[in-house]
Design an enzyme around this catalytic site. Structure first.
Site, short mmCIF file in Angstrom:
data_model
loop_
_atom_site.label_atom_id
_atom_site.label_comp_id
_atom_site.label_asym_id
_atom_site.label_seq_id
_atom_site.Cartn_x
_atom_site.Cartn_y
_atom_site.Cartn_z
N GLU A 1 -21.49 26.15 -60.97
CA GLU A 1 -22.06 25.82 -59.66
C GLU A 1 -23.52 25.38 -59.75
O GLU A 1 -23.90 24.36 -59.19
CB GLU A 1 -21.88 26.98 -58.68
CG GLU A 1 -20.42 27.29 -58.34
CD GLU A 1 -19.65 26.09 -57.78
OE1 GLU A 1 -20.27 25.08 -57.38
OE2 GLU A 1 -18.40 26.17 -57.75
N GLU B 1 -17.98 17.86 -55.67
CA GLU B 1 -16.62 18.23 -56.10
C GLU B 1 -16.15 17.34 -57.24
O GLU B 1 -15.52 17.80 -58.18
CB GLU B 1 -15.64 18.18 -54.92
CG GLU B 1 -16.05 19.04 -53.71
CD GLU B 1 -16.43 20.47 -54.04
OE1 GLU B 1 -15.91 21.02 -55.02
OE2 GLU B 1 -17.27 21.04 -53.31
N MET C 1 -13.27 22.04 -52.29
CA MET C 1 -12.79 22.69 -53.53
C MET C 1 -12.37 21.65 -54.56
O MET C 1 -11.68 20.69 -54.25
CB MET C 1 -11.63 23.63 -53.16
CG MET C 1 -11.02 24.34 -54.35
SD MET C 1 -12.23 25.45 -55.15
CE MET C 1 -11.63 25.38 -56.84
N GLU C 2 -12.79 21.89 -55.80
CA GLU C 2 -12.70 20.89 -56.87
C GLU C 2 -11.41 20.94 -57.68
O GLU C 2 -11.42 20.53 -58.85
CB GLU C 2 -13.89 21.10 -57.81
CG GLU C 2 -13.82 22.36 -58.70
CD GLU C 2 -14.60 23.56 -58.16
OE1 GLU C 2 -14.84 23.61 -56.94
OE2 GLU C 2 -14.94 24.44 -58.95
N ASN C 3 -10.29 21.38 -57.12
CA ASN C 3 -9.03 21.44 -57.87
C ASN C 3 -8.83 20.17 -58.70
O ASN C 3 -9.10 19.07 -58.24
CB ASN C 3 -7.85 21.54 -56.90
CG ASN C 3 -8.12 22.48 -55.77
OD1 ASN C 3 -8.31 23.66 -55.98
ND2 ASN C 3 -8.19 21.95 -54.55
N1 SER Z 1 -15.96 25.79 -56.03
C1 SER Z 1 -16.21 25.38 -54.68
C2 SER Z 1 -17.48 24.56 -54.71
O1 SER Z 1 -17.44 23.41 -54.95
C3 SER Z 1 -16.30 26.55 -53.75
O2 SER Z 1 -16.00 26.18 -52.45
O3 SER Z 1 -18.55 25.05 -54.60
ZN ZN Z 2 -19.16 23.75 -56.57
#
Ligand code: SER
Ligand code: ZN
Length: 677
Positions: free
Chosen positions: A326, A304, A269-271
């Site tokens: 995405e 990410e 996850m790209e937080n």
């Molecule tokens: N947003 C995330 C990703 O990098 C979902 O897991 O795809």
């Molecule tokens: Zn992604």
């Protein structure tokens, strides 16, 4: 169980939020069962929203302790609190500060959305709608706020306290507790919020950006796993450099952190500034990891990281636009891997994956467009169609307008939409502007489900010296979409001469580009001045996510396998010959005959073991037969798994016999190189 809202969400019903939240001050006091979250929200009416609207915040599994507006406690009658919302019927009409204190139970959070506790550590996952499980909020991606987060926790249990942005303050908090304050100056949607607290090991390094800023890099892992985090660290640096060189994108905080833990269940996850991974996508050591593992870790770290610009700096207006971040970010990570490793191998393995997973999705009951129009639960739309077909759509865009215009369009997108929550239309408009092309028809790729089928017939006229291609396209019906319109299909092609060179392309007396846009159901292309009958190489580099049917002979395919300048199509030609052989083999077996042998296929595959072939990973792709799934897909309805398995076994046995010598020689030659080369 979650309170279910049976009403689906529709793209057509999108409305801007009635309120905006400009700043969030979070104060999180960690406790295994009763974590206290105080959120101070700077709220104002949205000029684009409805006048005099109620303020309705999203919430889930929260225990409200208190609420204040501008410092004055709210009475219970001023509030309407349900399991999924908190509503103020008459909020102030100007800017105001709403302070909410809630209790959450991270230990009981087994949905692993929001704040949860596992192995004594705290972790969050907020995409898509997890932030509402931390505090009441406008939990939608078009509400962007600047976050300041104070975390307080036990020094012994949680010596590491992390959130997004830059660290501004740390100190003791009494009673064996301590605190850290993080400030993220970049406005972001709530789904990019993250908090991690626990006892973790760390690997540290540094990156100097293209403008000379120093960025601290930290990879946090469970104790004892530090040794296996170095490949991930190298991958971060390579990703940062590549995004600067390829897209001019620089990192924008003082620190970039990756947390890898074994209990994170979203993959990665790209937080903002604090990417969180399941550690199987981070840890590698030569003793346990394969080449594939190394490549995969590098790609996921890159994916990410690349979201920092495609997803975080520019985010999605609503969840229907998920492919905006995405599809684009998958495309970017594919290009990164292609530059870092073997471009043809990356393309071949992506196409193998696309055909086996996304084509299947597109042909089944769950088929949906790259941008769906309706959902009940957004979590079900993190699909191969949104990600992988979404990436193919970006690739087609680049193929159609060319690399320079593509880069110019990306620059325009970054320049004009930084800090915004955008739609696909806004993104595509950037490419229409720089290329001067009408993109209306291209947008159908986002709204129409199903894999287009392209049928190609060719004819050479020796008297007129013309080579004619008749191409027709049709997209089969998918659930809810009975009738399909023609899409823009970029056909990248070459007319290959006897010596393997490409003939000049002339259409209507003028030189033509090697990419032809098929925009109609039926298109005829007539090439002129064609001195000899060429062998057409079609859909080079898999220029469109379509199923191709062509009248190409085995002789022509074997010629392409040997002579085509396009490495993807050399591989594809071998695959197509093998696939035809396997289909014939299945038919033979079902009639009680032995499958016929095709000695020329063995010869084509045998070239993979030639000492002159230096890209060994590419050679391995050439030598890999179509899978049983590939054969099944080719057969369509009438699938006989036993016959497919046997036909493939026959072919393997025959190849093994014919290629035993060169295969053994290749093995000995490569073994001499030593480990990890
Ligand atoms: N947003 C995330 C990703 O990098 C979902 O897991 O795809
Ligand atoms: Zn992604």
């Amino acid at each position: 169980m979650r309170a279910e809202d049976p009403r689906p969400v529709r793209l057509a019903e999108y409305r801007p939020s009635d309120f905006l939240i400009d700043a969030v001050h979070l104060d999180v006091s960690l406790d295994p069962e009763a974590t206290r979250v105080t959120a101070r929200l700077a709220i104002r009416p949205n000029p684009l929203g409805r006048e005099n609207a109620a303020l309705k915040l999203d919430g889930e599994d929260l225990n409200l302790v208190s609420a204040e507006i501008d410092g004055a406690p709210l009475r219970v009658d001023d509030l309407d609190v349900t399991p999924s919302s908190l509503t103020l019927a008459n909020p102030p009409r100007g800017p105001f500060e709403l302070t909410l204190t809630t209790l959450v139970d991270p230990s009981a959070n087994t949905r692993l959305m929001g704040l949860y506790r596992s192995n004594g550590a705290y972790c969050t996952q907020c995409e898509a709608e997890g932030f509402r499980r931390i505090t009441y909020f406008l939990d939608r991606p078009d509400v962007l706020a600047v976050y300041t987060t104070r975390i307080e926790g036990s020094e012994a249990e949680t010596p590491i306290l992390l959130s997004n942005g830059n660290l501004v303050e740390t100190g003791p908090a009494g009673d064996g507790r301590h605190f850290a304050v993080w400030h993220d100056p970049h406005p972001k949607p709530s789904y990019l919020f993250a908090l991690v607290a626990g006892d973790l090991g760390v690997v540290e390094d540094e990156f100097v950006t293209m403008s000379g800023r120093r960025v601290a890099l930290k990879v946090f892992v469970e104790h004892g796993k530090e040794d296996r985090a170095h490949h991930a660290m190298e991958s971060i640096k390579a990703s940062m450099r590549w995004d600067e060189e390829t897209f001019g994108r620089e990192y924008d905080l003082d620190v970039f952190m990756v947390v890898a833990v074994s209990y994170f269940n979203m993959g990665a996850m790209e937080n903002k500034g604090l990417n969180v991974f399941n550690d199987k996508y981070v840890l590698a050591s030569p003793e346990t990891a394969t080449d594939g593992d190394y490549a995969n870790i590098e790609a996921i770290i890159a994916h990410e990281y690349f979201h920092n610009w495609t997803g975080n700096r520019i985010t999605c207006r609503d969840w229907f636009q998920l492919c905006l971040k995405e599809g684009l970010t998958v495309f970017r990570d594919q290009e990164f891997t292609s530059d870092m490793r073997s471009r043809p191998v990356k393309r071949i393995s992506d196409v193998r994956g696309l055909r086996s997973v996304q084509f299947a999705e597109d042909a089944g009951p769950l088929a949906h467009p790259v941008r769906p129009q309706i959902y009940h639960e957004i979590n079900n739309f993190y699909t191969p169609t949104v990600y992988e077909k979404g990436a193919e759509v970006i690739r087609m865009l680049k193929t159609l307008i060319g690399p320079e215009a593509f880069r110019a369009g990306m620059d325009l997108y970054f320049d004009s939409h930084d800090g915004q929550a955008c739609t696909i239309e806004q993104f595509i408009a950037c490419f229409a502007e720089v290329s001067g092309r009408d993109m209306t028809q291209f947008l159908r790729w986002y709204d129409q489900a199903g894999t287009p089928e392209v049928d190609i017939r060719t004819a050479y006229d020796a008297d007129r010296k013309t080579f004619t291609i008749d191409a027709s396209q049709k997209t089969p019906p998918t659930p809810g979409q009975q009738f399909k319109q023609a899409v823009v299909i970029p056909l990248a092609l070459g007319l290959v001469d006897e010596d393997g060179s490409d003939m000049p392309l002339v259409i209507g007396g003028a030189p033509a580009a090697p990419v032809i846009a098929l925009t109609e159901e039926n298109t005829r292309i007539v090439f002129e001045n064609v001195e000899r009958r060429p062998v057409p190489s079609l859909f080079r580099n898999f220029s469109a996510p379509v199923k191709l049917r062509s009248d190409q002979s085995v002789e022509d395919l074997l010629f392409l396998a040997r002579m085509d300048s396009d490495p993807f199509n050399r591989w594809q030609a071998v695959q197509t010959v093998a696939l035809r052989g396997l289909v014939a083999g299945v038919a033979a077996l079902r009639e009680g005959r032995e499958p016929a042998e095709e000695p020329r296929l063995a010869e084509a595959i045998g070239r993979a073991f030639d000492p002159a072939e230096t890209d060994c990973a590419y050679a391995a792709q050439i030598a890999a037969l179509p899978s049983e799934g590939d054969v099944a897909r080719e057969l369509g309805e009438d699938v006989d798994p036993d016959a497919i398995h046997s036909a493939r076994s026959y072919l393997k046995a025959s190849l093994r016999q014919r290629l035993a010598e060169p295969l053994a020689a290749a093995f000995d030659r490569l073994a001499e190189r030593g480990p990890y080369s």
